[in-house]
Design a protein around this motif. Structure first.
Motif, PDB file in Angstrom:
ATOM      1  N   SER A  77     -39.111   2.310 -81.633  1.00 42.25           N
ATOM      2  CA  SER A  77     -40.185   1.949 -80.709  1.00 42.25           C
ATOM      3  C   SER A  77     -41.179   3.099 -80.683  1.00 42.25           C
ATOM      4  O   SER A  77     -40.824   4.225 -80.336  1.00 42.25           O
ATOM      5  CB  SER A  77     -39.613   1.688 -79.306  1.00 42.25           C
ATOM      6  OG  SER A  77     -40.644   1.454 -78.384  1.00 42.25           O
ATOM      7  N   ARG A  78     -42.421   2.824 -81.070  1.00 37.70           N
ATOM      8  CA  ARG A  78     -43.432   3.867 -81.183  1.00 37.70           C
ATOM      9  C   ARG A  78     -43.749   4.492 -79.833  1.00 37.70           C
ATOM     10  O   ARG A  78     -43.644   3.850 -78.785  1.00 37.70           O
ATOM     11  CB  ARG A  78     -44.713   3.294 -81.794  1.00 37.70           C
ATOM     12  CG  ARG A  78     -44.591   2.894 -83.256  1.00 37.70           C
ATOM     13  CD  ARG A  78     -45.918   2.328 -83.745  1.00 37.70           C
ATOM     14  NE  ARG A  78     -46.996   3.285 -83.587  1.00 37.70           N
ATOM     15  CZ  ARG A  78     -47.397   4.150 -84.510  1.00 37.70           C
ATOM     16  NH1 ARG A  78     -46.786   4.179 -85.682  1.00 37.70           N
ATOM     17  NH2 ARG A  78     -48.388   4.981 -84.277  1.00 37.70           N
ATOM     18  N   ASP A 197     -45.372   8.008 -86.752  1.00 29.82           N
ATOM     19  CA  ASP A 197     -44.330   8.034 -85.736  1.00 29.82           C
ATOM     20  C   ASP A 197     -42.998   7.781 -86.421  1.00 29.82           C
ATOM     21  O   ASP A 197     -42.783   6.727 -87.029  1.00 29.82           O
ATOM     22  CB  ASP A 197     -44.592   6.954 -84.680  1.00 29.82           C
ATOM     23  CG  ASP A 197     -43.763   7.155 -83.416  1.00 29.82           C
ATOM     24  OD1 ASP A 197     -42.588   7.551 -83.555  1.00 29.82           O
ATOM     25  OD2 ASP A 197     -44.279   6.912 -82.309  1.00 29.82           O
ATOM     26  N   ASP A 200     -41.104   4.545 -86.017  1.00 31.51           N
ATOM     27  CA  ASP A 200     -41.602   3.332 -86.657  1.00 31.51           C
ATOM     28  C   ASP A 200     -40.986   3.231 -88.043  1.00 31.51           C
ATOM     29  O   ASP A 200     -41.234   4.071 -88.910  1.00 31.51           O
ATOM     30  CB  ASP A 200     -43.132   3.397 -86.750  1.00 31.51           C
ATOM     31  CG  ASP A 200     -43.743   2.078 -87.201  1.00 31.51           C
ATOM     32  OD1 ASP A 200     -42.991   1.199 -87.654  1.00 31.51           O
ATOM     33  OD2 ASP A 200     -44.975   1.937 -87.102  1.00 31.51           O
ATOM     34  N   THR A 202     -41.483   0.862 -90.258  1.00 35.02           N
ATOM     35  CA  THR A 202     -42.308   0.151 -91.219  1.00 35.02           C
ATOM     36  C   THR A 202     -43.069   1.136 -92.100  1.00 35.02           C
ATOM     37  O   THR A 202     -43.128   2.334 -91.816  1.00 35.02           O
ATOM     38  CB  THR A 202     -43.310  -0.773 -90.513  1.00 35.02           C
ATOM     39  OG1 THR A 202     -44.178   0.013 -89.688  1.00 35.02           O
ATOM     40  CG2 THR A 202     -42.575  -1.782 -89.642  1.00 35.02           C
ATOM     41  N   ARG A 236     -39.901   5.140 -95.913  1.00 38.11           N
ATOM     42  CA  ARG A 236     -40.744   4.059 -95.408  1.00 38.11           C
ATOM     43  C   ARG A 236     -41.854   3.710 -96.392  1.00 38.11           C
ATOM     44  O   ARG A 236     -42.307   2.570 -96.444  1.00 38.11           O
ATOM     45  CB  ARG A 236     -41.385   4.454 -94.067  1.00 38.11           C
ATOM     46  CG  ARG A 236     -40.395   4.795 -92.970  1.00 38.11           C
ATOM     47  CD  ARG A 236     -41.107   5.458 -91.806  1.00 38.11           C
ATOM     48  NE  ARG A 236     -40.207   5.851 -90.725  1.00 38.11           N
ATOM     49  CZ  ARG A 236     -39.497   6.957 -90.703  1.00 38.11           C
ATOM     50  NH1 ARG A 236     -39.570   7.803 -91.715  1.00 38.11           N
ATOM     51  NH2 ARG A 236     -38.701   7.243 -89.685  1.00 38.11           N
TER      52      ARG A 236
END
Length: 758
Positions: A77-78, A197, A200, A202, A236
């Motif tokens: 969670s950013r 971040d 995150d 992604t 990522r």
């Protein structure tokens, strides 16, 4: 309550716009405000993103075995948002042999049960789909979504390891998160957040913004920062969409500007008097931030970028100026932080993020995975194997009952160990990862693995399997709290091997950025871009530097960036050429060296007797080099985008390499970047030419090869002869004849002496 719980409750009660104060960014004095100051109120930005379990790291379906099988995925969670809603779309299959009234799947979020999925017997032969809401108040910075199978197949005596007890969660299952942006202060103390971040999971997509025609010096400074972001993003991946004289509508972004060369929206921004790094609010979207890298000229920008990646720990406040930057001596070859050590054995604790990554629990726990990055040119020919001093601990069984720990590399089995009542394995568990296949079995603990199993990127896998003790015909259910670990002091030793390789091999570049990453700071490497690069060219340059930063774990502080007109200044470097042929006169100049070329709609493709797609690791096998002679060439004209990677020896300096990333048009370079982000496509990249069209990757191995690195004299002699079996046979015959002739002369001399004595 956690930070996210408090923020969630606050966000859900807000009925109006959020007030935000934008601190001024001053240049001349403390009271002077930037013209880009945000308005007094900010409308919250609501975003929604959907990720499959595969995108969250589950490369295969989640398999739940036994009476209490567990598997799961992680997500973050950013810090610049609060998740207001979470929804899970679950796709799953389960055994129809399980009892519906006793069997179910528990869905847990951060160890709290959020749902129980029933398993009706009549639907066990079909793939099921179920949507489940998740309580967003349970979310923290890092989250674990787990699935535990509670399975039973009989009401009486049962075996928890029975093959009837299974369920499978598809990795196409989806997690949808709806988030509301948070107002952030302009403070570099939080850097790299919000631009990157670590929560995150992604791919990092971070726009870079320049003036309409950025200079080469500006782009070189940007490349330093993009390589650092690539190293930080790690697995990522990272992409850097490039905007010229414009801002992204709703993203964080990085802006590079000098006093004389800046985007139009900074026309009234105060001039700076020294290298400067600042953070301001994006005027297009007040919920987003701009990282400003500013300077009086290109030299200042380079200093600001170097300071940002090296001295960020001391940066606070909305703006800092750089008084000076001094780079230490260049890094040594093969000392990249992400690679195994070449001067000594590497401890497993150095290869994982935390000690918890080496620990598991449960009867059939998930694998313990240890990633290894090895220099692409490590020469392991005729090696007996890579030694591993393995130490491990586990819940001790009461007796030798068939519990085991299996070792594999890159999903290829190496060896298994019986788990003994001692509860640990020590030095007696030393083993080797052999690299030459000279038999099925070896003495002691040696297990043989063909050389092509070990590449630039590797993963050691340790799989524990515990057996529950039986009482008569029934398995005991009294103790299934098994725990196991690999000791972080375990070591793997790659030291002592020479560095030698046969090139070109674009697989080396695709996997690890070799030969440019031989030095972690990219010393001895030069990038060549068009004199007037397009946004696609710049994005390709920044992304490729990030790709190399991800490989080494270190920013590209010492690479050089030039245009084709400046090529004479970097003739002694390895060259990475980026751009379409129409913009790169060098590609036309080198046309005779390129058996395969792409120039707009004109394409020339060479034909050889060998396909690099079936190379079977030929570049690592000294006695398996193929015939790369060109048998013919085909010239065609075609429409549509085609990207290509080309590799050959530098026309300027023997032993230096040239890698070309090109396409039929500048926009085609994106296809090459997409392919380099795809593990399946990277695995298909080999040889001297890689053609990328749509979803297809075709590799070719044509044209001359060359060798880089050094070998010890005796090793080089044997390597040389191994490629020439006829010469070796002739030399063997001559050696035998010479030896026989010497023995004959010796016997004659002995006979003559005896006759004289008589």
């Amino acid at each position: 309550m956690t930070r996210h719980v408090l923020i969630s409750l606050l966000a859900l009660t807000l009925a109006g716009p959020i007030a935000v104060a934008a601190p001024p960014i001053a240049s001349a004095g403390p009271a002077e405000r930037t013209p880009l100051a945000a308005s007094a109120t900010v409308t919250p930005l609501i975003t929604s993103r959907t990720q499959t379990f595969r995108q969250l790291g589950a490369q295969a379906p989640l398999n739940l075995h036994g009476g209490s099988g567990v598997a799961g995925v992680s997500f973050g969670s950013r810090s610049d948002e609060v998740i207001t809603q979470a929804k899970l779309k679950l796709r799953y299959t389960y055994s129809p042999s399980m009892l519906a009234d006793l069997s179910h799947i528990k869905v847990m979020l951060n160890d709290e049960i959020v749902a129980v999925v029933p398993l009706p017997k009549d639907k066990g032969s079909e793939t099921q789909q179920l949507e489940l809401p998740l309580d967003s108040r349970l979310l923290t910075d890092f989250n674990r979504l787990q699935f535990r199978l509670i399975g039973h197949y009989t009401n009486q005596c049962e075996d928890p390891a029975n093959s009837s007890l299974w369920a499978q969660i598809s990795n196409t299952s989806e997690l949808t998160l709806t988030a509301q942006s948070l107002s952030l202060v302009n403070d570099l103390a939080h850097f790299p957040e919000p631009f990157f971040d670590r929560r995150d999971f992604t791919r990092l997509t971070l726009p870079f913004v320049f003036a309409g025609h950025p200079s080469i010096g500006t782009l070189q400074a940007a490349g330093v920062l993009s390589s650092w972001f690539g190293a930080a993003a790690g697995w990522r991946g990272a992409r850097f969409p490039t905007l010229l004289d414009s801002l992204p509508a709703s993203q964080h972004a990085v802006v590079f500007a000098t006093n004389d060369q800046r985007p139009g929206f900074l026309a009234k921004y105060p001039s700076v008097k020294a290298p400067t790094v600042a953070i301001i609010t994006n005027p297009n979207q007040p919920a987003r931030k701009l990282l400003m890298v500013l300077g009086r000229d290109d030299s200042d920008l380079k200093q600001a970028a170097d300071a940002l990646v090296l001295g960020q720990a001391a940066m606070t406040g909305p703006q800092v100026t750089v008084a000076g930057i001094k780079l230490d001596a260049p890094r040594q070859a093969y000392d990249a932080p992400n690679w195994v050590r070449m001067d000594r054995a590497t401890k497993f604790g150095e290869l994982v993020g935390s000690q918890q990554d080496l620990e598991v629990s449960g009867q059939q726990p998930d694998q313990i995975r240890v990633n290894l990055r090895v220099p692409a040119d490590l020469f392991t020919w005729r090696s007996r194997g890579i030694p591993i001093a393995l130490k491990f601990r586990y819940t001790a069984p009461a007796k030798l009952d068939g519990s085991r720990m299996a070792v594999a590399i890159n999903d290829n089995f190496v060896q298994s160990f019986n788990l003994r009542p001692a509860g640990q394995g020590g030095e007696q568990s030393s083993l080797r990862l052999p690299l030459l296949d000279d038999g099925l079995f070896a003495s002691g603990n040696e297990v043989l693995l063909p050389a092509f199993r070990v590449g630039s990127r590797n993963q050691l896998q340790f799989q524990y399997s515990f057996v529950l003790p039986k009482e008569g015909n029934c398995s005991s259910t009294g103790n299934d709290n098994f725990r196991a670990a690999i000791d972080p002091d375990s070591q793997i030793d790659f030291s002592g091997y020479p560095h030698f390789a046969t090139l070109p091999n674009l697989g080396f570049f695709a996997n690890s950025g070799y030969p440019f990453t031989k030095y972690a700071d990219l010393s001895g490497s030069a990038l060549v871009v068009p004199a007037k690069p397009s946004s696609s060219d710049i994005e390709a340059m920044l992304t490729l530097l990030a790709h190399m930063g991800e490989s080494t774990g270190y920013p590209a502080l010492r690479y050089r960036l030039v245009t084709p007109a400046q090529i004479d200044t970097v003739k002694d470097d390895d060259l990475l050429v980026i751009g379409a042929a129409a913009q790169m006169p060098l590609l036309k100049q080198w046309r005779d060296r390129l058996p395969t070329s792409v120039d707009g709609s004109d394409r020339r493709v060479a034909d050889s007797a060998y396909s690099a797609n079936s190379s079977f690791g030929w570049l690592n096998a000294a006695n398996a080099q193929p015939n790369t002679a060109i048998l013919g060439q085909t010239q065609i004209q075609a429409q549509g985008r085609l990207a290509a990677l080309l590799g050959f020896e530098s026309p300027y300096t023997p032993g230096r390499s040239v890698v070309v990333v090109t396409g039929s048009e500048p926009g085609a370079l994106g296809q090459a970047l997409d392919a380099l982000d795809d593990e399946g496509k990277v695995a298909a990249m080999h040889g001297s030419a890689v053609l990328i069209r749509a979803d297809n990757v075709v590799s070719q191995l044509v044209g001359p090869t060359y060798q880089v690195g050094k070998l010890p004299l005796w090793t080089w002699v044997w390597f040389f002869l191994s490629e020439r079996p006829i010469l070796l046979a002739v030399m063997a015959v001559l050696a035998v004849c010479t030896f026989a002739f010497a023995i004959l002369r010796l016997l004659k001399a002995v006979t003559a002496r005896r006759l004289e004595n008589k």
